[in-house]
Design a protein around this motif. Structure first.
Motif, PDB file in Angstrom:
ATOM      1  N   ASN A 165       7.593  21.892  -5.543  1.00 18.60           N
ATOM      2  CA  ASN A 165       7.011  21.822  -4.189  1.00 18.60           C
ATOM      3  C   ASN A 165       5.723  21.025  -4.124  1.00 18.60           C
ATOM      4  OD1 ASN A 165       8.321  24.918  -4.353  1.00 18.60           O
ATOM      5  ND2 ASN A 165       8.969  23.665  -2.613  1.00 18.60           N
ATOM      6  N   ALA A 166       5.520  20.163  -5.107  1.00 16.19           N
ATOM      7  CA  ALA A 166       4.358  19.275  -5.077  1.00 16.19           C
ATOM      8  C   ALA A 166       4.558  18.204  -4.010  1.00 16.19           C
ATOM      9  CB  ALA A 166       4.161  18.618  -6.442  1.00 16.19           C
ATOM     10  N   ASN A 167       3.460  17.621  -3.560  1.00 16.08           N
ATOM     11  CA  ASN A 167       3.532  16.579  -2.535  1.00 16.08           C
ATOM     12  C   ASN A 167       4.221  15.324  -3.044  1.00 16.08           C
ATOM     13  OD1 ASN A 167       2.302  18.017  -0.477  1.00 16.08           O
ATOM     14  ND2 ASN A 167       0.251  17.398  -1.082  1.00 16.08           N
ATOM     15  N   THR A 168       4.098  15.081  -4.356  1.00 16.21           N
ATOM     16  CA  THR A 168       4.731  13.913  -4.968  1.00 16.21           C
ATOM     17  C   THR A 168       5.517  14.358  -6.181  1.00 16.21           C
ATOM     18  OG1 THR A 168       2.875  12.524  -4.263  1.00 16.21           O
ATOM     19  CG2 THR A 168       4.343  11.613  -5.928  1.00 16.21           C
ATOM     20  N   ALA A 169       6.748  13.859  -6.299  1.00 20.50           N
ATOM     21  CA  ALA A 169       7.600  14.224  -7.425  1.00 20.50           C
ATOM     22  C   ALA A 169       7.055  13.620  -8.716  1.00 20.50           C
ATOM     23  CB  ALA A 169       9.023  13.733  -7.183  1.00 20.50           C
ATOM     24  N   SER A 170       6.830  14.469  -9.719  1.00 16.04           N
ATOM     25  CA  SER A 170       6.340  13.991 -11.015  1.00 16.04           C
ATOM     26  C   SER A 170       6.584  15.085 -12.048  1.00 16.04           C
ATOM     27  CB  SER A 170       4.849  13.643 -10.942  1.00 16.04           C
ATOM     28  OG  SER A 170       4.086  14.794 -10.624  1.00 16.04           O
ATOM     29  N   GLY A 171       6.335  14.741 -13.308  1.00 16.46           N
ATOM     30  CA  GLY A 171       6.523  15.689 -14.388  1.00 16.46           C
ATOM     31  C   GLY A 171       7.990  15.808 -14.772  1.00 16.46           C
ATOM     32  N   GLN A 172       8.286  16.717 -15.698  1.00 23.62           N
ATOM     33  CA  GLN A 172       9.663  16.897 -16.165  1.00 23.62           C
ATOM     34  C   GLN A 172       9.988  18.385 -16.287  1.00 23.62           C
ATOM     35  OE1 GLN A 172      10.379  14.606 -19.725  1.00 23.62           O
ATOM     36  NE2 GLN A 172      10.163  12.657 -18.669  1.00 23.62           N
ATOM     37  N   VAL A 206       0.865  -1.183   0.000  1.00 25.23           N
ATOM     38  CA  VAL A 206       0.000   0.000   0.000  1.00 25.23           C
ATOM     39  C   VAL A 206       0.907   1.241   0.000  1.00 25.23           C
ATOM     40  CG1 VAL A 206      -1.954   1.156   1.069  1.00 25.23           C
ATOM     41  CG2 VAL A 206      -1.656  -1.302   1.388  1.00 25.23           C
ATOM     42  N   THR A 207       0.697   2.118  -0.963  1.00 25.26           N
ATOM     43  CA  THR A 207       1.555   3.290  -1.133  1.00 25.26           C
ATOM     44  C   THR A 207       0.883   4.552  -0.612  1.00 25.26           C
ATOM     45  OG1 THR A 207       2.570   2.303  -3.088  1.00 25.26           O
ATOM     46  CG2 THR A 207       2.840   4.673  -2.806  1.00 25.26           C
ATOM     47  N   GLN A 208       1.601   5.276   0.237  1.00 23.40           N
ATOM     48  CA  GLN A 208       1.200   6.601   0.718  1.00 23.40           C
ATOM     49  C   GLN A 208       2.428   7.497   0.649  1.00 23.40           C
ATOM     50  OE1 GLN A 208      -0.363   6.509   4.701  1.00 23.40           O
ATOM     51  NE2 GLN A 208      -2.476   6.433   4.053  1.00 23.40           N
ATOM     52  N   ILE A 209       2.532   8.283  -0.416  1.00 24.23           N
ATOM     53  CA  ILE A 209       3.682   9.164  -0.575  1.00 24.23           C
ATOM     54  C   ILE A 209       3.257  10.629  -0.574  1.00 24.23           C
ATOM     55  CG2 ILE A 209       5.545   9.858  -2.136  1.00 24.23           C
ATOM     56  CD1 ILE A 209       5.822   6.964  -2.979  1.00 24.23           C
ATOM     57  N   ALA A 210       2.206  10.938  -1.329  1.00 29.52           N
ATOM     58  CA  ALA A 210       1.786  12.327  -1.492  1.00 29.52           C
ATOM     59  C   ALA A 210       1.440  12.965  -0.146  1.00 29.52           C
ATOM     60  CB  ALA A 210       0.583  12.399  -2.426  1.00 29.52           C
ATOM     61  N   GLY A 211       2.132  14.044   0.188  1.00 27.08           N
ATOM     62  CA  GLY A 211       1.821  14.817   1.378  1.00 27.08           C
ATOM     63  C   GLY A 211       2.207  14.177   2.690  1.00 27.08           C
ATOM     64  N   GLN A 212       2.969  13.066   2.653  1.00 30.54           N
ATOM     65  CA  GLN A 212       3.314  12.369   3.882  1.00 30.54           C
ATOM     66  C   GLN A 212       4.667  12.831   4.411  1.00 30.54           C
ATOM     67  OE1 GLN A 212       1.132  10.110   5.353  1.00 30.54           O
ATOM     68  NE2 GLN A 212      -0.198  10.880   3.727  1.00 30.54           N
ATOM     69  N   GLU A 213       4.726  13.107   5.701  1.00 26.99           N
ATOM     70  CA  GLU A 213       6.003  13.447   6.327  1.00 26.99           C
ATOM     71  C   GLU A 213       6.969  12.277   6.197  1.00 26.99           C
ATOM     72  OE1 GLU A 213       8.388  16.270   8.075  1.00 26.99           O
ATOM     73  OE2 GLU A 213       6.291  16.496   7.514  1.00 26.99           O
ATOM     74  N   LYS A 214       6.437  11.076   6.384  1.00 29.53           N
ATOM     75  CA  LYS A 214       7.235   9.862   6.194  1.00 29.53           C
ATOM     76  C   LYS A 214       6.564   9.029   5.107  1.00 29.53           C
ATOM     77  CE  LYS A 214       9.040   9.699  10.909  1.00 29.53           C
ATOM     78  NZ  LYS A 214       9.172   8.914  12.159  1.00 29.53           N
ATOM     79  N   ALA A 256      14.712  12.835   2.446  1.00 32.85           N
ATOM     80  CA  ALA A 256      15.081  12.464   1.086  1.00 32.85           C
ATOM     81  C   ALA A 256      14.845  10.965   0.993  1.00 32.85           C
ATOM     82  CB  ALA A 256      16.538  12.797   0.792  1.00 32.85           C
ATOM     83  N   PHE A 257      14.378  10.493  -0.149  1.00 25.28           N
ATOM     84  CA  PHE A 257      14.095   9.059  -0.236  1.00 25.28           C
ATOM     85  C   PHE A 257      14.098   8.560  -1.676  1.00 25.28           C
ATOM     86  CE2 PHE A 257      10.007  11.233  -0.293  1.00 25.28           C
ATOM     87  CZ  PHE A 257       9.302  10.598  -1.304  1.00 25.28           C
ATOM     88  N   TRP A 258      14.374   7.267  -1.794  1.00 22.51           N
ATOM     89  CA  TRP A 258      14.271   6.514  -3.043  1.00 22.51           C
ATOM     90  C   TRP A 258      12.947   5.770  -3.001  1.00 22.51           C
ATOM     91  CZ3 TRP A 258      16.337   5.456  -7.728  1.00 22.51           C
ATOM     92  CH2 TRP A 258      16.037   4.240  -8.325  1.00 22.51           C
ATOM     93  N   ASP A 259      12.119   5.924  -4.040  1.00 20.05           N
ATOM     94  CA  ASP A 259      10.795   5.298  -4.004  1.00 20.05           C
ATOM     95  C   ASP A 259      10.678   4.073  -4.897  1.00 20.05           C
ATOM     96  OD1 ASP A 259      10.613   6.229  -6.601  1.00 20.05           O
ATOM     97  OD2 ASP A 259       8.958   7.614  -6.228  1.00 20.05           O
ATOM     98  N   GLY A 260      11.799   3.556  -5.359  1.00 22.41           N
ATOM     99  CA  GLY A 260      11.787   2.403  -6.249  1.00 22.41           C
ATOM    100  C   GLY A 260      12.041   2.775  -7.690  1.00 22.41           C
TER     101      GLY A 260
END
Length: 702
Positions: A421-428, A210-218, A493-497
């Motif tokens: 500054n989006a909650n989840t890294a995306s786009g180019q 289960v993935t929770q990345i957007a807007g999460q402190e952790k 900072a994190f690696w998400d796969g």
């Protein structure tokens, strides 16, 4: 709902000479390797070749190193050679049973190294179902023959894979979602697995992510192992480690300062005394201890002044005819003050006829580290980073004449984008510069974090290639993608796969988390994911974190060999962590002394007291430090006399990770993996092998 197959795996069918439809034998018939390493001697039998099409065995000497496509001729040859070695002789009856059971071992990857060896990593299967975390690695020498095998396979009860579970996949997903709470970013995935619990019992289970990345402190990629018949959660772990230090008592600091002035308090006069607090702490609690000898305490006014000049009255002519002032005073009036600096106590006699002495006093300050926002360095010329001085970035010229942080010279590319500054890294969203001189004083401040992230990813690629002989994290040039400016004031900072995400920090705990060792640490999680796959819990989780610390420090060291402005040490994240508190060596973890953070352990005997993966990483972190530098383990007192140097240490530990470790490797097996790695590289009787043994022994791993 999605039921996912294991990515990148193609079931292998063993083809007997009489029937091309036959499959591998049952898992319980496969060789069991008790100690994690099996010698080729005495394995197999004269009849094995009759059950399998003989592979084309060719020497690998002179062939290029790297990951081989599974369907390539060389990979298929290595796979068939490995399976022949691992498969016992089969009669017609056992072959028929094997056909019904399905493949026992499924190839995951085939890699050839700079020594000319080929390594075949195979996932274990049971009755057509993947066995969670269990792998076998077959190691072929230059001559194409199996020289050793890594891995262990215990007997699994019949029926666990073939019998239909009581729970449907969606029911397992619902249990996982309830456990996690909150809304998932996307539809969770579920995979049927066979799972071995800590007691050694195997279960029919589901692995649900289960993935929770957007807007999460952790951010979370939370994995749950759920019993497929009872619905019980057997284990859970988050595959995203992140870079925040776990909450611990050490995060709240306490310091005590004492003074014994024995200063006279004259009649109708005053005495003053100062103490200096060196720790940069924001006051939560302040306790004043006083010992004043005076014949009439009602004459006295006592006040305390902070470094900022704020004054609070401790006593104002109270006490009547009582002698002396002795005891503790709680001064909550100073909450929020910065503790660092000189504190002054003033004792004033306001009435005639009595005198006394300010004998001693002290302050106990409790609070959290406090630093002002970091000051951005001024760019001067060429490519100026925040943390590593001047560098030469490889970039791409765009159609409009600007340049962007896109490097096509390393593998399949190194690119760095702005997450806006989006909650989840995306786009180019490209980070651009007008003249390809990055970090100049006139450049946008927003580009600064991107410069360091780009340099960090490039330096990590170079480390992997130059030191470990590896083309990116997958061994095949995988593109390294980074995003900066994720969220606002984000201390992580994190690696998400798939990619890197960097926060800008909050200016107090950290600045932008784009230092060399942080970049190397997080991208190394991708390396581990692509190779050993160390499960992020228990002992394997501690090793997962530790090997990221080791590689992160290795990236810092390797860059410093080329760039005199890049500095390296044994502290993790020090350049970004509490950046202006006056201590440039303050960091998250200390590999030379893991216990310094008041959280981590440095010896396996203390592992039961600290099983959280960041805290237990200190065991192997200190083993690596002792291997490289020599020295004593603080807990055991055992000494490694003289180290082997950084390059040899990194080659040994890096090879152990990519070549000899599996998802469930524990500390003892990591010791064996590094010994085997050192033996490959330097010989069984080498000084390097002996020092590897000495280092692990010093940290209590035997």
């Amino acid at each position: 709902m999605s039921i996912r197959r294991t990515e990148g795996q193609t079931p292998v069918t063993l083809r007997p000479s009489t029937d091309t439809s036959k499959t591998a034998p049952k898992a319980q018939n496969v060789l069991r390797v008790k100690d994690g390493f099996e010698s080729v001697k005495g394995v197999g039998g004269a009849n094995v070749a009759a059950a399998i099409v003989p592979p084309t065995t060719t020497s690998t000497q002179g062939a290029p190193a790297g990951r081989l496509a599974l369907d390539s001729k060389d990979a298929q040859s290595a796979i068939q050679t490995s399976l022949k070695h691992l498969t016992p002789p089969m009669t017609a009856q056992t072959l028929l049973a094997a056909n019904k059971a399905g493949a026992t071992l499924v190839p995951k990857s085939v890699e050839r190294d700079a020594l000319g060896m080929t390594h075949v990593r195979l996932d274990r299967m049971h009755e057509g179902v993947k066995v969670f975390g269990e792998q076998v690695i077959s190691h072929l020498g230059k001559d194409g023959k199996v020289s050793s095998v890594t891995g262990e396979q215990n007997a699994i009860p019949a029926g666990l894979g073939s019998q239909k579970p009581k729970l449907a996949p969606q029911q397992a997903i619902d249990i996982a979602k309830k456990e996690l709470g909150g809304k998932a970013d996307k539809q969770p995935s579920s995979e049927r697995v066979i799972y071995q619990d800590q007691a050694g019992k195997y279960h029919s289970a589901y692995q649900v992510e289960v993935t929770q990345i957007a807007g999460q402190e952790k951010p979370k990629k939370q994995n749950y192992i759920i019993d497929a018949n009872t619905g019980k959660v057997l284990e859970s772990f988050n595959k995203i480690g992140g870079y925040s230090r776990p909450a611990a008592a050490g995060d709240t600091q306490q310091t005590t300062v004492l003074a014994t002035p024995n200063a006279p308090i004259p009649d109708m006069g005053k005495a003053t005394s100062k103490v200096t607090v060196s720790n940069d702490i924001t006051v939560d609690q302040l306790k004043l201890d006083l010992d004043i000898k005076h014949t009439y305490s009602g004459d006295l006014t006592i006040s305390l002044t902070s470094p900022s000049g704020k004054t609070a009255v401790v006593q104002n002519r109270k006490g009547g005819g009582v002698d002396d002032v002795k005891g503790s005073f709680d001064l909550s009036a100073f909450a929020g003050e910065k503790a660092k600096g000189d504190w002054t106590i003033t004792v004033e006699d306001k009435a005639k006829r009595d005198t006394g002495t300010l004998q001693s006093w002290g302050l106990t300050v409790t609070g959290k580290p406090s630093t002002p926002p970091p000051t951005d360095p001024v760019g001067v010329a060429d490519d100026q980073t925040m943390y590593s001085g001047h560098v030469d970035l490889k970039t791409t010229k765009n159609a409009d004449g600007t340049y962007s942080l896109e490097d096509s010279t390393r593998g399949k590319g190194v690119v760095t984008y702005d997450a806006k500054n989006a909650n989840t890294a995306s786009g180019q969203t490209k980070i651009t510069d007008n003249n390809d001189k990055w970090g100049e004083a006139t450049d946008p401040a927003r580009a600064k974090a991107g410069i360091d992230a780009h340099y960090g990813a490039s330096a990590t690629y170079d480390f992997l290639k130059d030191v470990l002989g590896r083309d990116s994290i997958d061994g095949a040039g995988e593109k390294l993608v980074s995003y900066v400016h994720v969220r606002n004031n984000y201390v992580n900072a994190f690696w998400d796969g798939e990619k890197m995400s960097y926060g800008d920090g909050d200016g107090k705990q950290s600045g932008p988390l784009t230092t060399l060792d942080i970049a190397g640490h997080e991208i190394a999680h991708g390396l581990t994911e692509r190779t050993a796959g160390l499960i992020y819990s228990g002992e394997s989780g501690g090793l997962n974190e530790s090997f990221s610390d080791i590689i992160g420090t290795g990236v810092e060291w390797h860059a410093a060999q080329k760039n005199p402005e890049a500095k390296w040490n044994w502290t993790v994240g020090e350049a970004a962590w509490t950046p202006t508190n006056g201590d440039p060596h303050d960091g998250l973890r200390y590999m030379n002394d893991p216990t310094k953070d008041n959280y981590s352990v440095d010896n396996y005997k203390n592992y039961p007291k600290q099983t959280e993966v960041h805290g237990s990483s200190g065991i192997s972190n200190n083993a690596f430090y002792l291997l490289v530098e020599g020295g004593k383990n603080r807990t055991s007192g055992l000494e490694v006399k003289g180290g082997i140097g950084m390059e040899d240490g990194l080659k040994i530990f890096g090879r152990a990770l990519t070549t000899y470790m599996t998802p469930k490797t524990n500390f003892a097996q990591a010791r064996e993996a590094t010994i085997k790695s050192a033996t490959d590289l330097y010989g069984a009787d080498s000084n390097q092998v002996q020092k590897v043994k000495d280092a692990w022994t010093a940290v209590g791993v035997n």
